[in-house]
Design a protein around this motif. Structure first.
Motif, PDB file in Angstrom:
ATOM      1  N   ALA A  44      45.367  22.126  53.911  1.00  0.00           N
ATOM      2  CA  ALA A  44      45.656  23.540  53.644  1.00  0.00           C
ATOM      3  C   ALA A  44      45.922  23.774  52.161  1.00  0.00           C
ATOM      4  O   ALA A  44      45.466  24.766  51.581  1.00  0.00           O
ATOM      5  CB  ALA A  44      46.839  23.993  54.487  1.00  0.00           C
ATOM      6  N   ILE A  45      46.665  22.856  51.543  1.00  0.00           N
ATOM      7  CA  ILE A  45      46.946  23.011  50.105  1.00  0.00           C
ATOM      8  C   ILE A  45      45.670  22.880  49.286  1.00  0.00           C
ATOM      9  O   ILE A  45      45.425  23.663  48.350  1.00  0.00           O
ATOM     10  CB  ILE A  45      48.002  21.974  49.670  1.00  0.00           C
ATOM     11  N   LEU A  46      44.826  21.902  49.636  1.00  0.00           N
ATOM     12  CA  LEU A  46      43.559  21.744  48.918  1.00  0.00           C
ATOM     13  C   LEU A  46      42.657  22.955  49.104  1.00  0.00           C
ATOM     14  O   LEU A  46      41.948  23.362  48.174  1.00  0.00           O
ATOM     15  CB  LEU A  46      42.852  20.482  49.408  1.00  0.00           C
ATOM     16  N   ARG A  47      42.692  23.554  50.294  1.00  0.00           N
ATOM     17  CA  ARG A  47      41.860  24.734  50.525  1.00  0.00           C
ATOM     18  C   ARG A  47      42.309  25.896  49.643  1.00  0.00           C
ATOM     19  O   ARG A  47      41.496  26.683  49.163  1.00  0.00           O
ATOM     20  CB  ARG A  47      41.927  25.138  51.999  1.00  0.00           C
ATOM     21  N   TRP A  48      43.618  26.000  49.434  1.00  0.00           N
ATOM     22  CA  TRP A  48      44.114  27.074  48.568  1.00  0.00           C
ATOM     23  C   TRP A  48      43.654  26.854  47.132  1.00  0.00           C
ATOM     24  O   TRP A  48      43.245  27.789  46.447  1.00  0.00           O
ATOM     25  CB  TRP A  48      45.639  27.118  48.640  1.00  0.00           C
ATOM     26  N   PHE A  49      43.707  25.591  46.667  1.00  0.00           N
ATOM     27  CA  PHE A  49      43.306  25.297  45.294  1.00  0.00           C
ATOM     28  C   PHE A  49      41.807  25.450  45.081  1.00  0.00           C
ATOM     29  O   PHE A  49      41.356  25.709  43.956  1.00  0.00           O
ATOM     30  CB  PHE A  49      43.743  23.876  44.908  1.00  0.00           C
ATOM     31  N   THR A  50      41.012  25.266  46.136  1.00  0.00           N
ATOM     32  CA  THR A  50      39.548  25.337  45.994  1.00  0.00           C
ATOM     33  C   THR A  50      38.977  26.698  46.375  1.00  0.00           C
ATOM     34  O   THR A  50      37.762  26.837  46.489  1.00  0.00           O
ATOM     35  CB  THR A  50      38.895  24.258  46.868  1.00  0.00           C
ATOM     36  N   THR A  51      39.835  27.675  46.620  1.00  0.00           N
ATOM     37  CA  THR A  51      39.371  29.024  46.945  1.00  0.00           C
ATOM     38  C   THR A  51      39.544  29.928  45.734  1.00  0.00           C
ATOM     39  O   THR A  51      40.635  29.991  45.149  1.00  0.00           O
ATOM     40  CB  THR A  51      40.169  29.613  48.125  1.00  0.00           C
ATOM     41  N   SER A  52      38.480  30.615  45.386  1.00  0.00           N
ATOM     42  CA  SER A  52      38.522  31.542  44.253  1.00  0.00           C
ATOM     43  C   SER A  52      37.590  32.707  44.531  1.00  0.00           C
ATOM     44  O   SER A  52      36.665  32.607  45.350  1.00  0.00           O
ATOM     45  CB  SER A  52      38.124  30.851  42.948  1.00  0.00           C
ATOM     46  N   TYR A  53      37.824  33.817  43.886  1.00  0.00           N
ATOM     47  CA  TYR A  53      36.976  34.986  44.054  1.00  0.00           C
ATOM     48  C   TYR A  53      36.785  35.667  42.699  1.00  0.00           C
ATOM     49  O   TYR A  53      37.576  35.486  41.760  1.00  0.00           O
ATOM     50  CB  TYR A  53      37.596  35.964  45.062  1.00  0.00           C
ATOM     51  N   ARG A  54      35.726  36.457  42.628  1.00  0.00           N
ATOM     52  CA  ARG A  54      35.408  37.176  41.391  1.00  0.00           C
ATOM     53  C   ARG A  54      34.776  38.508  41.738  1.00  0.00           C
ATOM     54  O   ARG A  54      33.881  38.582  42.591  1.00  0.00           O
ATOM     55  CB  ARG A  54      34.436  36.364  40.525  1.00  0.00           C
ATOM     56  N   PHE A  55      35.264  39.571  41.108  1.00  0.00           N
ATOM     57  CA  PHE A  55      34.691  40.900  41.261  1.00  0.00           C
ATOM     58  C   PHE A  55      33.868  41.213  40.025  1.00  0.00           C
ATOM     59  O   PHE A  55      34.420  41.404  38.933  1.00  0.00           O
ATOM     60  CB  PHE A  55      35.783  41.965  41.446  1.00  0.00           C
ATOM     61  N   GLY A  56      32.575  41.252  40.208  1.00  0.00           N
ATOM     62  CA  GLY A  56      31.694  41.588  39.104  1.00  0.00           C
ATOM     63  C   GLY A  56      31.250  43.032  39.172  1.00  0.00           C
ATOM     64  O   GLY A  56      31.521  43.745  40.135  1.00  0.00           O
ATOM     65  N   PRO A  57      30.517  43.494  38.175  1.00  0.00           N
ATOM     66  CA  PRO A  57      30.063  44.894  38.173  1.00  0.00           C
ATOM     67  C   PRO A  57      29.018  45.173  39.255  1.00  0.00           C
ATOM     68  O   PRO A  57      28.848  46.311  39.670  1.00  0.00           O
ATOM     69  CB  PRO A  57      29.485  45.074  36.767  1.00  0.00           C
ATOM     70  N   VAL A  58      28.296  44.137  39.706  1.00  0.00           N
ATOM     71  CA  VAL A  58      27.241  44.323  40.700  1.00  0.00           C
ATOM     72  C   VAL A  58      27.562  43.612  42.003  1.00  0.00           C
ATOM     73  O   VAL A  58      27.312  44.139  43.090  1.00  0.00           O
ATOM     74  CB  VAL A  58      25.882  43.823  40.157  1.00  0.00           C
ATOM     75  N   HIS A  59      28.127  42.410  41.933  1.00  0.00           N
ATOM     76  CA  HIS A  59      28.421  41.621  43.114  1.00  0.00           C
ATOM     77  C   HIS A  59      29.902  41.239  43.135  1.00  0.00           C
ATOM     78  O   HIS A  59      30.568  41.217  42.086  1.00  0.00           O
ATOM     79  CB  HIS A  59      27.588  40.329  43.144  1.00  0.00           C
ATOM     80  N   ILE A  60      30.378  40.902  44.333  1.00  0.00           N
ATOM     81  CA  ILE A  60      31.673  40.258  44.492  1.00  0.00           C
ATOM     82  C   ILE A  60      31.403  38.890  45.110  1.00  0.00           C
ATOM     83  O   ILE A  60      30.543  38.746  45.974  1.00  0.00           O
ATOM     84  CB  ILE A  60      32.634  41.078  45.365  1.00  0.00           C
ATOM     85  N   GLU A  61      32.131  37.888  44.657  1.00  0.00           N
ATOM     86  CA  GLU A  61      31.861  36.511  45.071  1.00  0.00           C
ATOM     87  C   GLU A  61      33.132  35.864  45.599  1.00  0.00           C
ATOM     88  O   GLU A  61      34.234  36.132  45.119  1.00  0.00           O
ATOM     89  CB  GLU A  61      31.312  35.693  43.908  1.00  0.00           C
ATOM     90  N   LEU A  62      32.944  34.987  46.581  1.00  0.00           N
ATOM     91  CA  LEU A  62      34.035  34.217  47.165  1.00  0.00           C
ATOM     92  C   LEU A  62      33.585  32.773  47.288  1.00  0.00           C
ATOM     93  O   LEU A  62      32.550  32.487  47.907  1.00  0.00           O
ATOM     94  CB  LEU A  62      34.415  34.776  48.537  1.00  0.00           C
ATOM     95  N   ARG A  63      34.346  31.859  46.696  1.00  0.00           N
ATOM     96  CA  ARG A  63      34.048  30.420  46.769  1.00  0.00           C
ATOM     97  C   ARG A  63      35.145  29.743  47.576  1.00  0.00           C
ATOM     98  O   ARG A  63      36.332  29.877  47.269  1.00  0.00           O
ATOM     99  CB  ARG A  63      33.968  29.813  45.363  1.00  0.00           C
ATOM    100  N   THR A  64      34.757  28.999  48.613  1.00  0.00           N
ATOM    101  CA  THR A  64      35.705  28.305  49.481  1.00  0.00           C
ATOM    102  C   THR A  64      35.171  26.919  49.811  1.00  0.00           C
ATOM    103  O   THR A  64      34.006  26.596  49.552  1.00  0.00           O
ATOM    104  CB  THR A  64      35.925  29.086  50.799  1.00  0.00           C
TER     105      THR A  64
END
Length: 476
Positions: A44-64
Motif C-alpha cells: 500500500a505504501i509503495l502504491r502511494w509513492f508510485t501513483t501520480s497525476y498531471r492535469f495538462g491543457p489537453v489531457h489529464i493523466e494518471l500513472r499507477t
C-alpha cells in the motif's frame, strides 16, 4: 495522506488476516500473520509513492502500479462529471476521493480516480475540470464563490419512504449470511432469549409464530433501511449555479457530484410498486457520459414525495409542462399483450397441476396457491397496462412502462441520435412495435414499448422531424 492506503488495504484483507491469526494462535506462532500484514502495508505504501497525476491543457493523466505500470490518459473534452467522495477516515485526515466521469461506454476500462487528494483542492479541481480551465495549484487563490440556486434539500420527513425499498431486507440477509458463515447461527438459536421466545410462541400455534417472526423481520428491516437512508442521504442538497448541477449528500461518507448542465438530456422518475403505493418516487438525471452502471452518479433525489420529485424534474429540465401531462395509451392490443404475458405462466402451471392430478392426489393448498397466483398476475397486468404510455412535447419525449419497477423517462429530443423500430414475431401478429430512441446519455436506449405499428414512424417523425418520413411515404 500516507495513512489512507495501508488502512484501506488492511480492512480489505481483514478476513484473511483473521483466519491467519486464528491458525497462528493454535500453534503460538504469529510470524505468518505479521508477515502478511507487513506485505499488505508495504504494498500500500509503495502504491502511494508510485501513483501520480498531471492535469495538462489537453489531457489529464494518471500513472499507477507497483509491479505493473499503468498510464491512463483522458482528453479533457471528454470529462462529463466530477464526483468527490470522502469516507469517515478520509474526512478525519482532510482528504477525498475524486472520480472523473467520461463518456466511455466500456465497463472494463479503468476509472480515473484520485484517492487521498487534499479536500481543500477538490472545489478548485472540480471547477477547473468542468470549465476546461487550467487547474490551480494549492497556493493560488480560490475561484470565485458561485453559490447558485438551491433546488432541493434533505427533509427528515422523507425517511418514511425508506422502509418501502428492499435495502433493509438486503441488509438483514447480509447480516444473517455473516452470522451463519462464522458459525454463530446455532449459538444464537440456542440462546436463552430465543429459546424462551420460541417456547412462548409455540403455545399460540404455528401460524401465530410465523406471523410474529414476519412482523419482527419487517420491523428490523425497516429500522435498518431508515438508518441507512439517513446515513446515505442526510444533508442532501441540489444546487444549480447556472452551468453545473451540484449534488451533495451523506453523513459518514460524503458524496459530492458535479454534473455539467450542458450534458443534461432529461430525467428518470423511478416508481417501484411499494414506493409508488406510499406516494414516493426517486429521481435520476439522464446525463451524457454518466452511465447506468455508475451507481449514484446521476442521483438527483432519493426516495422522496412524488410531487417533490416531479417539481425538481421540471426545475432541472427547465420546463414544467411535463408535470401533469397525460400519456397516450397504446390501445387494446397492448393491453391484451400485458394480460397474455402475465397469465401465460399461470396457465402453464394450471395445466401441469391438472395433468398431475390425474395420477396423484394434489393437496388443496396447491389449488389455493394457483388461485392466488392468478389474482396476482391479473393485478400486475392491469397495473402494467394502466402505466404503459408515452407523450410527445415540443423538444421532449416521455415514455413510461413497468409495474413492479415502473420508470418514467423524460428525454430531450435533441439528445436522440438514432431510431430503431423493432417487431418480434408476436408483436407482428398483434400489430404492435417497439420504438427505440438511441442516445449517448443514460442507459443509451429508451423504449416506447408496444405502440401500434402504424403509429411507430409517426412517433419518430413527431419527435425528430424528417427522421421517419421516408417510411411514411406509401411504397408502390
Amino acid at each position: 495522506m500516507l495513512l489512507v492506503h495501508p488502512v484501506t488495504e488492511v480492512v480489505r484483507v481483514a478476513p484473511a488476516l483473521v483466519v491467519s491469526l486464528i491458525i497462528g494462535s493454535q500453534h503460538d506462532d504469529y510470524r505468518w500473520t505479521l508477515l502478511g500484514l507487513l506485505i499488505v502495508v508495504s504494498h500500500a505504501i509503495l502504491r502511494w509513492f508510485t501513483t501520480s497525476y498531471r492535469f495538462g491543457p489537453v489531457h489529464i493523466e494518471l500513472r499507477t502500479g507497483v509491479f505493473r505500470k499503468q498510464r491512463l490518459s483522458v482528453p479533457r473534452s471528454r470529462i462529463r462529471s466530477v464526483e468527490a467522495k470522502a469516507s469517515f477516515l478520509h474526512r478525519v485526515l482532510g482528504l477525498a476521493v475524486v472520480h472523473i466521469g467520461t463518456g466511455s461506454h466500456a465497463h472494463h476500462e479503468h476509472p480515473f480516480e484520485l484517492n487521498a487528494l487534499d479536500a481543500k483542492l477538490v472545489p478548485k479541481v472540480r471547477a477547473a475540470l468542468l470549465t476546461k480551465d487550467a487547474v490551480p495549484q494549492e497556493s493560488t487563490r480560490a475561484p470565485a464563490d458561485r453559490r447558485g440556486t438551491e433546488i432541493a434539500h434533505f427533509s427528515l420527513a422523507w425517511v418514511r419512504y425508506a422502509p418501502f425499498s428492499l435495502t433493509g431486507v438486503v441488509a438483514v440477509g447480509t447480516i444473517a449470511g455473516v452470522i451463519f458463515q462464522n458459525g454463530l447461527g446455532q449459538r444464537i438459536a440456542d440462546s436463552a432469549f430465543l429459546t424462551g421466545v420460541f417456547g412462548a410462541a409455540r403455545s399460540f400455534g404455528l401460524v401465530a409464530m410465523l406471523a410474529c417472526l414476519l412482523v419482527a423481520l419487517l420491523v428490523f428491516a425497516s429500522a435498518l433501511a431508515c438508518v441507512r437512508y439517513v446515513l446515505s442521504y442526510g444533508r442532501l442538497t441540489v444546487i444549480d449555479d447556472g452551468t453545473v448541477l451540484h449534488v451533495s449528500h451523506g453523513l459518514l461518507t460524503t458524496r459530492q457530484t458535479s454534473l455539467d448542465s450542458s450534458r443534461l438530456r432529461g430525467t428518470t422518475l423511478a416508481q417501484p410498486l411499494l414506493l409508488r403505493l406510499a406516494g414516493g418516487a426517486r429521481l435520476d438525471a439522464i446525463m451524457t457520459g454518466v452511465r447506468v452502471h455508475e451507481h449514484g452518479s446521476s442521483l438527483l433525489l432519493p426516495s422522496a414525495p412524488r410531487a417533490e420529485a416531479i417539481r425538481v424534474s421540471g426545475t432541472v429540465t427547465g420546463t414544467r409542462t411535463q408535470d401533469d401531462v397525460r400519456l397516450v395509451h397504446h390501445g387494446p392490443a397492448a393491453t391484451r399483450r400485458r394480460y397474455v404475458r402475465a397469465l401465460s405462466p399461470v396457465a402453464m402451471a394450471a395445466a401441469g397441476l391438472a395433468i398431475a392430478s390425474r395420477y396423484v392426489q394434489m393437496p388443496s393448498y396447491a389449488w389455493w396457491a394457483l388461485a392466488a397466483a392468478t389474482l396476482t398476475a391479473i393485478a400486475v397486468a392491469w397495473d402494467r397496462a394502466r402505466g404503459l404510455g408515452h407523450a410527445v412535447l415540443p423538444g421532449w419525449l416521455i415514455t413510461q412502462t413497468g409495474s413492479l419497477d415502473r420508470k418514467r423517462h423524460t428525454l430531450q429530443s435533441s439528445g436522440i441520435i438514432g431510431w430503431t423500430v423493432r417487431q418480434t414475431y408476436f408483436q407482428r401478429r398483434a400489430g404492435l412495435a417497439t420504438v427505440i430512441a438511441a442516445t449517448p446519455a443514460g442507459k443509451g436506449r429508451y423504449e416506447v414499448v408496444d405502440i401500434p405499428a402504424e403509429r411507430a414512424w409517426q412517433l419518430v417523425d413527431a419527435v425528430t422531424p424528417g427522421a421517419g418520413d421516408i417510411w411514411l411515404v406509401p411504397r408502390h
